[in-house]
Design a protein around this motif. Sequence first.
Motif, mmCIF file in Angstrom:
data_model
loop_
_atom_site.group_PDB
_atom_site.id
_atom_site.type_symbol
_atom_site.label_atom_id
_atom_site.label_comp_id
_atom_site.label_asym_id
_atom_site.label_seq_id
_atom_site.Cartn_x
_atom_site.Cartn_y
_atom_site.Cartn_z
ATOM 1 N N ILE A 78 64.500 74.538 94.218
ATOM 2 C CA ILE A 78 63.275 74.672 93.823
ATOM 3 C C ILE A 78 62.731 73.993 92.683
ATOM 4 O O ILE A 78 63.778 74.020 91.515
ATOM 5 C CB ILE A 78 62.935 76.293 93.581
ATOM 6 N N THR A 79 61.720 73.295 92.577
ATOM 7 C CA THR A 79 61.304 72.431 91.568
ATOM 8 C C THR A 79 59.888 72.889 91.186
ATOM 9 O O THR A 79 59.272 73.572 91.793
ATOM 10 C CB THR A 79 61.360 70.952 91.699
ATOM 11 N N ASN A 80 59.453 72.940 89.836
ATOM 12 C CA ASN A 80 58.128 72.846 89.396
ATOM 13 C C ASN A 80 57.405 71.839 89.678
ATOM 14 O O ASN A 80 57.591 70.901 90.374
ATOM 15 C CB ASN A 80 57.940 73.402 88.055
ATOM 16 N N GLU A 81 56.159 72.034 89.195
ATOM 17 C CA GLU A 81 54.940 70.900 89.896
ATOM 18 C C GLU A 81 55.593 69.720 89.047
ATOM 19 O O GLU A 81 54.898 68.504 89.488
ATOM 20 C CB GLU A 81 53.539 71.304 89.279
ATOM 21 N N ASN A 82 56.279 69.461 88.054
ATOM 22 C CA ASN A 82 56.628 68.389 87.253
ATOM 23 C C ASN A 82 58.098 67.548 87.800
ATOM 24 O O ASN A 82 58.323 66.669 87.425
ATOM 25 C CB ASN A 82 56.825 68.665 85.725
ATOM 26 N N GLY A 83 58.400 68.248 88.819
ATOM 27 C CA GLY A 83 59.584 67.987 89.567
ATOM 28 C C GLY A 83 60.996 68.410 88.968
ATOM 29 O O GLY A 83 62.052 67.892 89.300
ATOM 30 N N LEU A 107 69.059 67.074 95.391
ATOM 31 C CA LEU A 107 67.677 67.209 95.617
ATOM 32 C C LEU A 107 67.142 65.698 96.150
ATOM 33 O O LEU A 107 66.393 66.042 97.113
ATOM 34 C CB LEU A 107 67.308 67.438 94.220
ATOM 35 N N ALA A 108 67.945 64.623 95.816
ATOM 36 C CA ALA A 108 67.558 63.517 96.393
ATOM 37 C C ALA A 108 67.868 63.401 97.955
ATOM 38 O O ALA A 108 67.066 62.988 98.784
ATOM 39 C CB ALA A 108 68.319 62.116 95.737
ATOM 40 N N THR A 109 68.905 64.032 98.028
ATOM 41 C CA THR A 109 69.296 63.911 99.693
ATOM 42 C C THR A 109 68.117 64.813 100.452
ATOM 43 O O THR A 109 67.800 64.633 101.646
ATOM 44 C CB THR A 109 70.846 64.620 99.914
ATOM 45 N N PHE A 110 68.080 66.031 99.837
ATOM 46 C CA PHE A 110 67.059 67.056 100.679
ATOM 47 C C PHE A 110 65.673 66.578 100.630
ATOM 48 O O PHE A 110 64.882 66.741 102.016
ATOM 49 C CB PHE A 110 67.076 68.549 99.822
ATOM 50 N N LYS A 111 65.262 65.715 99.880
ATOM 51 C CA LYS A 111 63.925 65.051 100.025
ATOM 52 C C LYS A 111 63.794 64.147 101.079
ATOM 53 O O LYS A 111 62.878 63.953 101.881
ATOM 54 C CB LYS A 111 63.740 64.202 98.530
ATOM 55 N N ASN A 112 65.031 63.348 101.477
ATOM 56 C CA ASN A 112 65.003 62.720 102.483
ATOM 57 C C ASN A 112 65.410 63.033 103.901
ATOM 58 O O ASN A 112 64.732 62.782 104.806
ATOM 59 C CB ASN A 112 66.444 61.337 102.548
ATOM 60 N N GLN A 113 65.828 64.494 103.752
ATOM 61 C CA GLN A 113 66.126 65.290 105.141
ATOM 62 C C GLN A 113 64.576 66.023 105.528
ATOM 63 O O GLN A 113 64.507 65.946 106.659
ATOM 64 C CB GLN A 113 66.904 66.156 104.882
ATOM 65 N N HIS A 114 64.145 66.660 104.696
ATOM 66 C CA HIS A 114 62.981 67.377 105.317
ATOM 67 C C HIS A 114 61.785 67.377 104.146
ATOM 68 O O HIS A 114 61.828 67.157 102.605
ATOM 69 C CB HIS A 114 63.407 68.851 105.135
ATOM 70 N N ASN A 125 45.808 76.984 86.857
ATOM 71 C CA ASN A 125 46.584 76.234 85.844
ATOM 72 C C ASN A 125 47.501 74.798 86.526
ATOM 73 O O ASN A 125 48.137 74.529 85.753
ATOM 74 C CB ASN A 125 47.368 77.024 85.012
ATOM 75 N N ASN A 126 47.099 74.687 87.882
ATOM 76 C CA ASN A 126 48.110 74.024 88.595
ATOM 77 C C ASN A 126 49.279 73.916 88.625
ATOM 78 O O ASN A 126 50.340 73.202 88.343
ATOM 79 C CB ASN A 126 47.531 72.304 88.267
ATOM 80 N N LEU A 127 49.806 75.378 88.843
ATOM 81 C CA LEU A 127 51.230 75.642 88.734
ATOM 82 C C LEU A 127 51.687 75.886 90.084
ATOM 83 O O LEU A 127 51.309 76.771 90.862
ATOM 84 C CB LEU A 127 51.547 76.976 87.951
ATOM 85 N N TYR A 128 52.551 75.083 90.413
ATOM 86 C CA TYR A 128 53.207 75.154 91.955
ATOM 87 C C TYR A 128 54.691 75.180 91.959
ATOM 88 O O TYR A 128 55.397 74.377 91.017
ATOM 89 C CB TYR A 128 52.647 74.188 92.817
ATOM 90 N N ASN A 129 55.514 75.662 93.051
ATOM 91 C CA ASN A 129 56.620 75.348 93.319
ATOM 92 C C ASN A 129 57.051 74.645 94.543
ATOM 93 O O ASN A 129 56.138 74.623 95.359
ATOM 94 C CB ASN A 129 57.398 76.584 93.025
ATOM 95 N N TYR A 130 57.957 73.703 94.383
ATOM 96 C CA TYR A 130 58.310 72.932 95.658
ATOM 97 C C TYR A 130 59.764 73.431 95.993
ATOM 98 O O TYR A 130 60.342 73.360 95.170
ATOM 99 C CB TYR A 130 58.332 71.364 95.338
ATOM 100 N N ILE A 131 59.678 73.604 97.317
ATOM 101 C CA ILE A 131 61.044 74.118 97.908
ATOM 102 C C ILE A 131 61.792 73.045 98.871
ATOM 103 O O ILE A 131 60.988 72.900 99.767
ATOM 104 C CB ILE A 131 60.832 75.751 98.582
ATOM 105 N N TYR A 132 62.796 72.645 98.240
ATOM 106 C CA TYR A 132 63.332 71.486 99.015
ATOM 107 C C TYR A 132 64.604 71.957 99.793
ATOM 108 O O TYR A 132 65.282 73.089 99.102
ATOM 109 C CB TYR A 132 63.772 70.394 98.185
ATOM 110 N N TYR A 133 64.953 71.735 101.139
ATOM 111 C CA TYR A 133 65.974 72.460 101.607
ATOM 112 C C TYR A 133 66.801 71.436 102.423
ATOM 113 O O TYR A 133 66.392 70.370 102.739
ATOM 114 C CB TYR A 133 65.698 73.575 102.670
#
Length: 382
Positions: A78-83, A107-114, A125-133
Amino acid sequence: MFKQVIGWKFVLVSTAVIIIVGTIWYVSSIAGKLEEEETKKVATWVAANRELLQASDEANLNLAVEIITNNTSIPVIITNENGHIIDSRNLDTTKLAGNPRYMEEELATFKNQHPPFIMEIDAKNNLYNYIYYGDSLILKQVRYYPYIQLIVVALFISIVLVALSTSNRATQNLLWVGMAKETAHQLGTPLSSIEAWIEILKDNEANDLVATELRKDVDRLKLITERFSKIGSVPQLEEHNVVSQVESMVGYIRKRSPQKVILTMHCQEREIPGMISPSLFDWVIENLLKNALDAMEGKGTIDVYIENQPANIVIDITDSGKGIPKGNFEKVFRPGFSTKKRGWGLGLSLAKRIIEEYHKGRLTVRWSELNKGTTFRILLRK
């Protein structure tokens, strides 16, 4: 026999290819379904986290908590809006402790997979979480299975082909040995009879010339019979002058060569001792010289070179004949292979066996070029 082996090889390889292609297709289909299921599980897990985050104090969160805690197989970062990485689940703790950059690499591998799931934290406040798997361990194993099977099948095919080839060679060897010994046996009876007739001819002086020539032919047939009888048994090697041994065969073939064929022997030494079986060694030289004559079709040159090296005695037989295609350099020694209209294609095969198995040397095609000639090389160890 050879064609049967080729047929079995083709069937074996074709079957293996069909099995592998079918398995890859089937496993890929299963892997695709597993991947879809894992994507749904991660989506459910994200929804449960969102519900947990946005729930009121009175809400029943038992199901959401159970969904979150039950994800023990799919790795998540899990990353925040800033990565920046803020949390993770189901990563390899051993690698995590030993490699400071392990989580960034995953994380780099997960970004390539899905593609990631986006979970809103605070829209104002533009706060988001990014869930990579990433892929679970079982999905990775399913993906790698066809390649493991490919290696196993390839090893199996290799073992079977080697076994078939070894069995085929053993069968061929028994066949050639049996034929050679039977030929020697069959020649024995008429030779004895011819010798008796020669003795009768000698009683009349007018037949001396005929009897002498017949005696030469009989002696020649006896030599051939002796050679055939020795095939399949280990010959007794004796020290002989290789130069004179080759020279005698060159002289024998020269007398029987067409006038337009020039047969020359080249050697700087008159005596080079070597351990050989004279009758079998003569057979090899005779066979190579006759092959050279056949390749020239009545005219050309044959040069025989003998060189005394520190570790080997080198004999090169070079003709100016039609040559051998490069792809046939090894095939010419295969039993049954022949470019002649007549013949069984056994001469070079037997010659190679005599040199390499009985004399522990080597017989190879050193050089050949179409329409220019061929050089066969014999190496005899000292």
